[in-house]
Design a protein around this motif. Sequence first.
Motif, PDB file in Angstrom:
ATOM      1  N   PRO A 156     -19.369 -12.573  -3.183  1.00 44.39           N
ATOM      2  CA  PRO A 156     -20.567 -11.757  -3.438  1.00 44.39           C
ATOM      3  C   PRO A 156     -21.145 -11.116  -2.178  1.00 44.39           C
ATOM      4  O   PRO A 156     -21.663  -9.993  -2.240  1.00 44.39           O
ATOM      5  N   ASP A 157     -21.068 -11.786  -1.043  1.00 49.22           N
ATOM      6  CA  ASP A 157     -21.612 -11.197   0.183  1.00 49.22           C
ATOM      7  C   ASP A 157     -20.812  -9.968   0.617  1.00 49.22           C
ATOM      8  O   ASP A 157     -21.376  -8.966   1.056  1.00 49.22           O
ATOM      9  N   ALA A 158     -19.504 -10.060   0.501  1.00 51.06           N
ATOM     10  CA  ALA A 158     -18.648  -8.936   0.890  1.00 51.06           C
ATOM     11  C   ALA A 158     -18.497  -7.907  -0.225  1.00 51.06           C
ATOM     12  O   ALA A 158     -18.013  -6.804   0.006  1.00 51.06           O
ATOM     13  N   LYS A 159     -18.869  -8.314  -1.455  1.00 52.58           N
ATOM     14  CA  LYS A 159     -18.783  -7.449  -2.640  1.00 52.58           C
ATOM     15  C   LYS A 159     -17.341  -7.005  -2.917  1.00 52.58           C
ATOM     16  O   LYS A 159     -17.079  -5.858  -3.282  1.00 52.58           O
ATOM     17  N   LEU A 160     -16.433  -7.953  -2.755  1.00 48.49           N
ATOM     18  CA  LEU A 160     -15.026  -7.713  -3.078  1.00 48.49           C
ATOM     19  C   LEU A 160     -14.362  -9.039  -3.403  1.00 48.49           C
ATOM     20  O   LEU A 160     -14.962 -10.102  -3.306  1.00 48.49           O
ATOM     21  N   TRP A 161     -13.070  -8.950  -3.789  1.00 48.21           N
ATOM     22  CA  TRP A 161     -12.316 -10.140  -4.139  1.00 48.21           C
ATOM     23  C   TRP A 161     -11.538 -10.636  -2.924  1.00 48.21           C
ATOM     24  O   TRP A 161     -11.081  -9.848  -2.101  1.00 48.21           O
ATOM     25  N   SER A 162     -11.370 -11.945  -2.849  1.00 51.92           N
ATOM     26  CA  SER A 162     -10.727 -12.526  -1.665  1.00 51.92           C
ATOM     27  C   SER A 162      -9.298 -12.016  -1.482  1.00 51.92           C
ATOM     28  O   SER A 162      -8.829 -11.879  -0.343  1.00 51.92           O
ATOM     29  N   HIS A 163      -8.589 -11.718  -2.591  1.00 50.86           N
ATOM     30  CA  HIS A 163      -7.221 -11.232  -2.412  1.00 50.86           C
ATOM     31  C   HIS A 163      -7.177  -9.828  -1.815  1.00 50.86           C
ATOM     32  O   HIS A 163      -6.117  -9.374  -1.375  1.00 50.86           O
ATOM     33  N   GLU A 164      -8.310  -9.144  -1.757  1.00 51.94           N
ATOM     34  CA  GLU A 164      -8.353  -7.831  -1.114  1.00 51.94           C
ATOM     35  C   GLU A 164      -8.320  -7.935   0.408  1.00 51.94           C
ATOM     36  O   GLU A 164      -8.112  -6.924   1.084  1.00 51.94           O
ATOM     37  N   ILE A 165      -8.511  -9.135   0.930  1.00 55.17           N
ATOM     38  CA  ILE A 165      -8.478  -9.302   2.384  1.00 55.17           C
ATOM     39  C   ILE A 165      -7.415 -10.328   2.801  1.00 55.17           C
ATOM     40  O   ILE A 165      -7.518 -10.970   3.843  1.00 55.17           O
ATOM     41  N   ASP A 166      -6.386 -10.468   1.952  1.00 53.41           N
ATOM     42  CA  ASP A 166      -5.164 -11.181   2.340  1.00 53.41           C
ATOM     43  C   ASP A 166      -4.207 -10.156   2.945  1.00 53.41           C
ATOM     44  O   ASP A 166      -3.992  -9.080   2.375  1.00 53.41           O
ATOM     45  N   PHE A 167      -3.608 -10.488   4.080  1.00 49.85           N
ATOM     46  CA  PHE A 167      -2.731  -9.548   4.789  1.00 49.85           C
ATOM     47  C   PHE A 167      -1.370 -10.182   5.061  1.00 49.85           C
ATOM     48  O   PHE A 167      -1.248 -11.403   5.165  1.00 49.85           O
ATOM     49  N   TRP A 168      -0.377  -9.319   5.209  1.00 48.59           N
ATOM     50  CA  TRP A 168       0.979  -9.760   5.552  1.00 48.59           C
ATOM     51  C   TRP A 168       1.463  -9.175   6.879  1.00 48.59           C
ATOM     52  O   TRP A 168       2.515  -9.545   7.361  1.00 48.59           O
ATOM     53  N   GLY A 169       0.710  -8.277   7.478  1.00 46.27           N
ATOM     54  CA  GLY A 169       0.946  -7.895   8.864  1.00 46.27           C
ATOM     55  C   GLY A 169       1.876  -6.736   9.131  1.00 46.27           C
ATOM     56  O   GLY A 169       2.192  -6.445  10.290  1.00 46.27           O
ATOM     57  N   GLY A 170       2.349  -6.032   8.102  1.00 44.50           N
ATOM     58  CA  GLY A 170       3.197  -4.879   8.344  1.00 44.50           C
ATOM     59  C   GLY A 170       2.460  -3.768   9.071  1.00 44.50           C
ATOM     60  O   GLY A 170       1.224  -3.666   9.003  1.00 44.50           O
ATOM     61  N   ASP A 171       3.193  -2.912   9.779  1.00 43.18           N
ATOM     62  CA  ASP A 171       2.553  -1.813  10.509  1.00 43.18           C
ATOM     63  C   ASP A 171       3.484  -0.608  10.547  1.00 43.18           C
ATOM     64  O   ASP A 171       4.619  -0.650  10.044  1.00 43.18           O
ATOM     65  N   LEU A 172       3.007   0.464  11.151  1.00 44.57           N
ATOM     66  CA  LEU A 172       3.783   1.708  11.172  1.00 44.57           C
ATOM     67  C   LEU A 172       5.059   1.571  11.986  1.00 44.57           C
ATOM     68  O   LEU A 172       6.095   2.160  11.650  1.00 44.57           O
ATOM     69  N   ARG A 173       5.016   0.800  13.057  1.00 47.05           N
ATOM     70  CA  ARG A 173       6.210   0.623  13.887  1.00 47.05           C
ATOM     71  C   ARG A 173       7.280  -0.179  13.142  1.00 47.05           C
ATOM     72  O   ARG A 173       8.472   0.139  13.219  1.00 47.05           O
ATOM     73  N   SER A 174       6.862  -1.222  12.432  1.00 51.48           N
ATOM     74  CA  SER A 174       7.848  -1.986  11.663  1.00 51.48           C
ATOM     75  C   SER A 174       8.408  -1.137  10.522  1.00 51.48           C
ATOM     76  O   SER A 174       9.599  -1.234  10.197  1.00 51.48           O
ATOM     77  N   LEU A 175       7.585  -0.293   9.943  1.00 54.39           N
ATOM     78  CA  LEU A 175       8.048   0.638   8.908  1.00 54.39           C
ATOM     79  C   LEU A 175       9.123   1.566   9.462  1.00 54.39           C
ATOM     80  O   LEU A 175      10.163   1.792   8.812  1.00 54.39           O
ATOM     81  N   MET A 176       8.889   2.093  10.651  1.00 53.87           N
ATOM     82  CA  MET A 176       9.873   3.008  11.244  1.00 53.87           C
ATOM     83  C   MET A 176      11.221   2.326  11.446  1.00 53.87           C
ATOM     84  O   MET A 176      12.274   2.977  11.378  1.00 53.87           O
ATOM     85  N   GLY A 177      11.208   1.037  11.663  1.00 50.94           N
ATOM     86  CA  GLY A 177      12.457   0.306  11.837  1.00 50.94           C
ATOM     87  C   GLY A 177      13.253   0.154  10.555  1.00 50.94           C
ATOM     88  O   GLY A 177      14.415  -0.284  10.587  1.00 50.94           O
ATOM     89  N   ARG A 178      12.639   0.471   9.413  1.00 50.28           N
ATOM     90  CA  ARG A 178      13.313   0.333   8.122  1.00 50.28           C
ATOM     91  C   ARG A 178      13.523   1.676   7.427  1.00 50.28           C
ATOM     92  O   ARG A 178      13.842   1.706   6.228  1.00 50.28           O
ATOM     93  N   LEU A 179      13.373   2.759   8.134  1.00 48.08           N
ATOM     94  CA  LEU A 179      13.520   4.071   7.511  1.00 48.08           C
ATOM     95  C   LEU A 179      14.947   4.352   7.057  1.00 48.08           C
ATOM     96  O   LEU A 179      15.169   5.173   6.154  1.00 48.08           O
ATOM     97  N   ASP A 180      15.918   3.684   7.650  1.00 51.59           N
ATOM     98  CA  ASP A 180      17.304   3.896   7.218  1.00 51.59           C
ATOM     99  C   ASP A 180      17.449   3.554   5.737  1.00 51.59           C
ATOM    100  O   ASP A 180      18.162   4.234   4.998  1.00 51.59           O
ATOM    101  N   HIS A 181      16.784   2.497   5.291  1.00 47.47           N
ATOM    102  CA  HIS A 181      16.857   2.112   3.880  1.00 47.47           C
ATOM    103  C   HIS A 181      16.316   3.218   2.992  1.00 47.47           C
ATOM    104  O   HIS A 181      16.916   3.560   1.957  1.00 47.47           O
ATOM    105  N   VAL A 182      15.178   3.787   3.380  1.00 52.11           N
ATOM    106  CA  VAL A 182      14.555   4.840   2.583  1.00 52.11           C
ATOM    107  C   VAL A 182      15.436   6.083   2.557  1.00 52.11           C
ATOM    108  O   VAL A 182      15.633   6.711   1.511  1.00 52.11           O
ATOM    109  N   GLN A 183      15.986   6.420   3.711  1.00 51.62           N
ATOM    110  CA  GLN A 183      16.843   7.601   3.794  1.00 51.62           C
ATOM    111  C   GLN A 183      18.135   7.403   3.007  1.00 51.62           C
ATOM    112  O   GLN A 183      18.574   8.302   2.277  1.00 51.62           O
TER     113      GLN A 183
END
Length: 541
Positions: free
Chosen positions: A101-128
């Motif tokens: 209630p203080d944050a006015k959101l659900w706790s699962h909205e602030i669970d993180f797994w730590g991915g970032d743009l640099r790690s994404l760039m390392g996996r672009l071969d899969h997307v391509q």
Amino acid sequence: MNKRHFLTHLALAAAGAATAGTGGTALAATPVKQRANAYDAALAGAFEAREKDWRNGAVVYQVLVDRFAPSATLDAKRYLYPAPKVLRAWDELPRAGKYLPDAKLWSHEIDFWGGDLRSLMGRLDHVQQLGADVLYLNPIHLAYTNHKYDALDYQVVSPEYGTREDVKALAQDLHGRGMKLVLDGVFNHMGRNALVFKQAEGSAQNPYRSWFVFGPQYEGGARTWALAQNLPELNLENPAVRDHLYAKPNSVVRSYLRDGIDGWRLDVAFDIGPEFLAELTRAAHQEKPGSLVVGEIANYPKEWFPAVDGVLGFTLRQIILRTVNGQIDAPAAARMLDRMVSETGIEPMLKSWVYLGNHDTSRLATAIPDERQRRLAQVLQFTLPGSPNLYYGDELGMLGGEDPEMRAPMRWDLATADNAALDWTRRLVKLHRGERALRVGNFRLLESQRLLAFERFTDRARDAVLVITNPSLQDVTDTVLIPDSKIMDGTRLVDQLGTWTGEPLRVQAALLQVTLPPGGTLVLKPDVSPPGGYTNYKRVQ
């Protein structure tokens, strides 16, 4: 006048012009071949123009940055996830939390797994290698939650993900691969923790007060999107807000386009409204001609153009899903599809995203657990007019129910050569990208009593793709009318998916008799150059 009617009118007008002054009507005096050539010339120009526009029929791959690829620098950035935020292990699955209630959101909205743009760039071969033309990222701007739909500052990339320089590097990398980058723009609302909102909330005299709508009639004192207290709506009627978002050269929309991105997907675009959407789209096109603006518009798509270039295909998705699960029968589905394409127009349909699952829905393999039905839905996704939109992990057969289960970390352990779901998806992507008619072609129904059947076609007979499906639970034998005057009598139709095991299929006087099992699907092309050195297509393009 829709595009199809316009081209017909244009072709007939061109043919008529050649006979001006002959004393008879243009149509009567013009030779059949001349009229046909004029019609073909008009159509050819249209398809060639569409092929030059990357937005038509592009294959789009959607990624949640936090969940796509593990960060190589996770330990160095743990401080970016202070309590009550929680940093999860990559093999943990998202679970529904409790309301804070203080944050006015659900706790699962602030669970993180730590991915970032640099790690994404390392996996672009899969997307391509999957065959995607466009990488679409859920919001990356500074925000408090993991989903980032509660912006704190649009001009700043959330530090958990990286920086604006990382966005530039990602765009450059994608462009080097012949791909495009589209970002999620959340311009209807911001987050309650945004500094501009905090200042506006604290004082009626604050200059940002008019950026939002305050009043005692609103729970919490401010108008919020869908009554979510963490998402105060922006007052788009205020010119200063529009200047900040898209109108000025240094605005959010325009500055990211200068950074190298190629377009925007607009969150809850139906709430932004046609007038402001049109302004935003014009600003984007002015900054970067040929850029893409796709609106999340759950409404029937007719009349939302040219306010946006395309829409996220809510209606099309529902027609597909309800057809494969038996809620809509084949004739009704055919009528719905034909009406929607006709009334919307083929040009915006080609730029609209055809999706079966995303961050707001159950994953494809969970929503359609029956493989037969699921594969039928995917065939329709890749053959109906539009740009197929793949949600990360669905190509691997990942499971996930309602929010937040569908937002699990990418299962890279499933990205193997023997993954049947991945192989099937790659085949469909290759089919879509390899067929001119599927990428930029027009649409018309094939006449059938019990099957869902349609054609994607261009100005050339050899491009035609015939799609015939049986979404029912019974075997169906039916005679299908193929209303394509360029497909010659006796033409052999070649199965493009390798699923047909019966006798060779041939057109007989524009008719085709076919028997399909439950969930059966045919994607057929005419063989215009049969063996033996003779073809009756020698004078028909």
